[in-house]
Design a protein around this motif. Structure first.
Motif, PDB file in Angstrom:
ATOM      1  N   ASP A 144       0.825   7.886  -6.197  1.00  0.00           N
ATOM      2  CA  ASP A 144      -0.546   7.987  -5.495  1.00  0.00           C
ATOM      3  C   ASP A 144      -1.432   8.576  -6.605  1.00  0.00           C
ATOM      4  O   ASP A 144      -2.665   7.873  -6.594  1.00  0.00           O
ATOM      5  CB  ASP A 144      -0.410   8.999  -4.064  1.00  0.00           C
ATOM      6  CG  ASP A 144      -0.131   8.397  -2.976  1.00  0.00           C
ATOM      7  OD1 ASP A 144      -0.734   7.275  -2.968  1.00  0.00           O
ATOM      8  OD2 ASP A 144       0.726   8.807  -2.205  1.00  0.00           O
ATOM      9  N   THR A 145      -1.177   9.592  -7.266  1.00  0.00           N
ATOM     10  CA  THR A 145      -2.252   9.989  -8.131  1.00  0.00           C
ATOM     11  C   THR A 145      -2.513   9.111  -9.320  1.00  0.00           C
ATOM     12  O   THR A 145      -3.727   9.071  -9.633  1.00  0.00           O
ATOM     13  CB  THR A 145      -1.259  11.420  -8.794  1.00  0.00           C
ATOM     14  OG1 THR A 145      -1.077  12.163  -7.597  1.00  0.00           O
ATOM     15  CG2 THR A 145      -2.565  12.293  -9.823  1.00  0.00           C
ATOM     16  N   HIS A 192       0.636  -1.212   0.059  1.00  0.00           N
ATOM     17  CA  HIS A 192      -0.033  -0.101   0.097  1.00  0.00           C
ATOM     18  C   HIS A 192       1.009   1.031  -0.037  1.00  0.00           C
ATOM     19  O   HIS A 192       0.403   2.407   0.095  1.00  0.00           O
ATOM     20  CB  HIS A 192      -0.957   0.063   1.197  1.00  0.00           C
ATOM     21  CG  HIS A 192      -2.184  -1.141   1.132  1.00  0.00           C
ATOM     22  ND1 HIS A 192      -3.204  -0.946   0.202  1.00  0.00           N
ATOM     23  CD2 HIS A 192      -2.252  -1.935   1.753  1.00  0.00           C
ATOM     24  CE1 HIS A 192      -3.851  -2.096   0.209  1.00  0.00           C
ATOM     25  NE2 HIS A 192      -3.300  -2.595   1.571  1.00  0.00           N
ATOM     26  N   HIS A 193       2.310   1.199  -0.006  1.00  0.00           N
ATOM     27  CA  HIS A 193       3.181   2.083  -0.056  1.00  0.00           C
ATOM     28  C   HIS A 193       3.646   2.486  -1.391  1.00  0.00           C
ATOM     29  O   HIS A 193       4.395   1.942  -2.029  1.00  0.00           O
ATOM     30  CB  HIS A 193       4.196   1.910   1.036  1.00  0.00           C
ATOM     31  CG  HIS A 193       3.854   1.528   2.299  1.00  0.00           C
ATOM     32  ND1 HIS A 193       3.218   2.742   3.196  1.00  0.00           N
ATOM     33  CD2 HIS A 193       3.826   0.427   3.091  1.00  0.00           C
ATOM     34  CE1 HIS A 193       3.113   2.126   4.389  1.00  0.00           C
ATOM     35  NE2 HIS A 193       3.474   0.595   4.351  1.00  0.00           N
ATOM     36  N   MET A 194       2.847   3.410  -1.861  1.00  0.00           N
ATOM     37  CA  MET A 194       3.345   3.941  -3.314  1.00  0.00           C
ATOM     38  C   MET A 194       4.797   4.158  -3.596  1.00  0.00           C
ATOM     39  O   MET A 194       5.044   4.041  -4.543  1.00  0.00           O
ATOM     40  CB  MET A 194       2.330   4.916  -3.828  1.00  0.00           C
ATOM     41  CG  MET A 194       0.933   4.740  -3.771  1.00  0.00           C
ATOM     42  SD  MET A 194       0.496   3.025  -4.858  1.00  0.00           S
ATOM     43  CE  MET A 194      -0.765   2.302  -3.972  1.00  0.00           C
ATOM     44  N   HIS A 195       5.217   4.927  -2.658  1.00  0.00           N
ATOM     45  CA  HIS A 195       6.716   5.395  -2.717  1.00  0.00           C
ATOM     46  C   HIS A 195       7.764   3.897  -2.810  1.00  0.00           C
ATOM     47  O   HIS A 195       8.593   4.229  -3.683  1.00  0.00           O
ATOM     48  CB  HIS A 195       7.224   6.352  -1.813  1.00  0.00           C
ATOM     49  CG  HIS A 195       7.128   5.736  -0.251  1.00  0.00           C
ATOM     50  ND1 HIS A 195       5.820   5.728   0.362  1.00  0.00           N
ATOM     51  CD2 HIS A 195       8.058   5.146   0.483  1.00  0.00           C
ATOM     52  CE1 HIS A 195       6.299   4.984   1.464  1.00  0.00           C
ATOM     53  NE2 HIS A 195       7.368   4.631   1.724  1.00  0.00           N
ATOM     54  N   ASP A 204       3.980  11.012  -9.435  1.00  0.00           N
ATOM     55  CA  ASP A 204       3.576  10.533  -8.199  1.00  0.00           C
ATOM     56  C   ASP A 204       2.636   9.538  -8.473  1.00  0.00           C
ATOM     57  O   ASP A 204       1.477   9.481  -9.196  1.00  0.00           O
ATOM     58  CB  ASP A 204       2.762  11.797  -7.927  1.00  0.00           C
ATOM     59  CG  ASP A 204       1.903  11.597  -6.317  1.00  0.00           C
ATOM     60  OD1 ASP A 204       2.492  10.727  -5.676  1.00  0.00           O
ATOM     61  OD2 ASP A 204       0.959  12.189  -6.376  1.00  0.00           O
TER      62      ASP A 204
END
Ligand SMILES: Nc1ncnc2c1ncn2[C@@H]1O[C@H](COP(=O)(O)OP(=O)(O)OP(=O)(O)O)[C@@H](O)[C@H]1O
Ligand SMILES: [Mg+2]
Length: 246
Positions: A234-235, A195-198, A232
């Motif tokens: 997340d986006t 769940h950690h996009m980075h 990004d």
């Protein structure tokens, strides 16, 4: 290394009756050795990874890992993979080192071979200070590091990791991300959920977004960034979930 073909897995519960947690899921990992599986809670990531790791039988469909078919030859698949999941068990009364020796032995490794692997893990994951302490005294991060080492003690070519950094602090998460990068450099194939996009952005060659048991989008990270005109993730992820369009 991984080819998934129309995998379907249904569950039954009182509220929902029979429903498909994984619904005709097909994908390859074309863009490179690290594949990130993203999706909201309940999307079907863990179920997919459990099926791939031969822990759950699919209702239909199949997959090939490292050249072996899940249904025809689950034993060979098992030998080629290391599977980390939330409930990878550790014996609380043993030390980390004892656990690694125990699982190494189960894999048919010599003591010397296990020691050599422990040295590598100890360096990569910074484990030396607690390897000889009993697991019941470990923090979440220490347990996770030993779980990863236990899962990969036999040095498998395919790593299947379900949320490897769940509940870990920034430093420990980073150690694990760097560990996965090293595995990639070492020629391993990795499929992991997060769940950690980075983290996905740092690690993945290819991203699969799973939604309600189906593959909503599969593309290389580079293509997604270009298409959505942002770095990004997340986006990008939120847009894919919302309607799929840039
Ligand atoms: N053993 C089970 N019995 C019944 N339903 C289940 C079982 N395992 C999973 N499910 C259901 O299947 C769906 C997919 O769950 P899964 O654990 O694969 O999702 P996930 O993408 O890993 O979610 P999360 O991000 O929360 O870990 C959910 O609706 C879940 O409730
Ligand atoms: Mg899950």
């Amino acid at each position: 290394m991984i080819e998934v073909r129309a995998l379907t897995k249904s569950f039954r519960d009182k509220k929902r009756g029979t429903f498909r947690a994984v619904d005709e899921l097909s994908f390859d990992c074309p863009g490179g050795p690290v594949f990130g599986l993203l999706g909201l809670n309940g999307a079907g990531k863990t179920t997919t990874l459990r099926v791939l790791a031969t822990m759950l039988k699919p209702d239909s469909g199949t997959a090939k890992l490292a050249g072996f078919d899940l249904l025809d030859d689950p034993e060979s698949v098992r030998r080629k993979i290391g599977f980390l999941t939330g409930n990878t068990g550790l014996y609380l009364r043993l030390t980390g080192r004892e656990i690694l020796h125990y699982f190494g032995q189960l894999e048919g490794m010599t003591r010397k071979a296990v020691d050599a692997r422990i040295t590598i893990f100890s360096q990569l994951l910074d484990m030396e200070s607690f390897l000889d302490t009993r697991v019941d005294k470990y923090s979440t991060g220490m347990k996770q590091k030993v779980s990863i080492a236990r899962t990969l003690i036999h040095d498998p070519p395919v790593l299947i990791l379900d949320e490897p950094t769940l509940g870990l602090d920034v430093v420990t998460s980073r150690a694990i991300v760097e560990f996965i990068r090293a595995a990639k450099t070492d020629g391993k194939a990795v499929i992991f959920s997060t769940h950690h996009m980075h983290e996905a952005a740092r690690l993945c060659d290819t991203i699969g977004v799973i939604h309600e048991g189906r593959m909503k989008r599969l593309a290389t990270l580079a293509d997604l960034k270009r298409e959505y005109a942002t770095e990004d993730l997340d986006t990008i992820f939120l847009r894919i979930i919302a309607d799929g369009r840039p």
